[in-house]
Design a protein around this motif. Structure first.
Motif, PDB file in Angstrom:
ATOM      1  N   SER A 160      37.853  35.121  41.760  1.00 46.27           N
ATOM      2  CA  SER A 160      36.364  34.717  42.344  1.00 46.27           C
ATOM      3  C   SER A 160      36.086  33.192  42.100  1.00 46.27           C
ATOM      4  O   SER A 160      36.823  32.701  41.092  1.00 46.27           O
ATOM      5  CB  SER A 160      35.447  35.470  41.426  1.00 46.27           C
ATOM      6  N   GLU A 162      33.122  32.091  41.781  1.00 42.26           N
ATOM      7  CA  GLU A 162      31.939  31.849  40.890  1.00 42.26           C
ATOM      8  C   GLU A 162      32.332  31.771  39.334  1.00 42.26           C
ATOM      9  O   GLU A 162      32.783  32.705  38.899  1.00 42.26           O
ATOM     10  CB  GLU A 162      30.895  32.771  41.386  1.00 42.26           C
ATOM     11  N   HIS A 166      33.113  38.004  37.114  1.00 45.86           N
ATOM     12  CA  HIS A 166      34.320  39.082  37.185  1.00 45.86           C
ATOM     13  C   HIS A 166      34.059  39.943  38.230  1.00 45.86           C
ATOM     14  O   HIS A 166      33.317  41.003  38.156  1.00 45.86           O
ATOM     15  CB  HIS A 166      34.703  39.426  35.900  1.00 45.86           C
ATOM     16  N   LYS A 167      34.770  40.130  39.348  1.00 45.22           N
ATOM     17  CA  LYS A 167      34.920  41.221  40.048  1.00 45.22           C
ATOM     18  C   LYS A 167      35.945  42.120  39.820  1.00 45.22           C
ATOM     19  O   LYS A 167      37.155  41.851  40.198  1.00 45.22           O
ATOM     20  CB  LYS A 167      35.217  40.727  41.585  1.00 45.22           C
TER      21      LYS A 167
END
Length: 237
Positions: A160, A162, A166-167
């Motif tokens: 990610s 960002e 956390h994806k």
């Protein structure tokens, strides 16, 4: 005291090569009007077809000024209508010759001859390796040639951009899908931050709820013991 009707009105005059705002006497005949319009538009009187429109985008005229002996007022002309002049024979007028492309001899080149030229957009793309001529990245080529060490069912975390976001999810598919070349990893996210339900372009690769599925390149996937993290979507509201 009775107010008399206006003697003159203002019209938008539009021809293939001109556009102007003009005032005309309602008593002027259509023949006299055409004579004035020839000096404005360059279209000979004999070639002029006149129509009045309530709005420029209208496709049907409010009136067609066909009788040269009738006065302009006979056709109900009023302020700020659009008077459009059509050139019925553009091949014999100067402005028509400049805008009538049917009189221009077209230059045509076969696909074979075009491909052999070195001064074309196609040749430029070939030299610069752009678009369909671009070389595959080494990483992508390697992924199509070697097995990817990612197991279906593994917990994973997707790269990610960002900070602190956390994806995370579970690997549901590893393989070569129909929608693109190379190896892709299908992931079911823990939260609805995906793009699909495990299917793309009508082809199903795994099952999950709509908005939870995503397909990414293997180099974006990190497998490991990643616990489920709840995302507060209302945090910034």
């Amino acid at each position: 005291m009775r107010t008399s009707n206006p003697v003159t009105i203002t019209l938008w005059v539009i021809s293939p090569d001109t556009r102007s705002e003009r005032r005309f006497d309602l008593h002027i005949t259509i023949g006299q009007l055409k004579d004035k319009l020839e000096r404005v538009t360059g279209i000979p009187v004999s070639n002029q077809a006149l129509s009045l429109y309530n709005a420029e985008e209208d496709t049907q005229p409010a009136a067609t000024l066909e009788d040269d002996a009738r006065p302009l007022g006979y056709y109900g002309a009023r302020d700020w209508q659009f008077l459009k002049i059509t050139d019925t024979n553009p091949s014999i007028t100067l402005t028509g010759q400049l805008s009538d492309v049917s009189q221009v001899e077209k230059f045509e080149l076969s696909e074979e001859a075009y491909a052999q030229r070195n001064d074309t957009v196609l040749a430029y793309k070939q030299r610069q390796k752009l678009g369909r001529f671009a070389e595959k990245a080494d990483e992508e080529q390697q992924e199509t040639e070697e097995d990817v060490n990612i197991q279906v069912g593994s917990r994973c975390q997707i790269e990610s951009t960002e900070p602190g976001f956390h994806k995370r999810g579970t690997v549901r598919f590893v393989g070569k899908p129909k929608f693109s070349h190379g190896v892709w990893v299908g992931v079911e996210y823990d939260e609805p931050i995906g793009k699909n339900d495990g299917s793309v372009q009508g082809e199903r690769y795994f099952e999950c709820r709509q908005g939870y599925g995503v397909f990414v390149r293997p180099n974006k996937v990190e497998t490991g013991d990643f616990p489920v993290e709840e995302i507060d979507f209302d945090e910034e509201m």
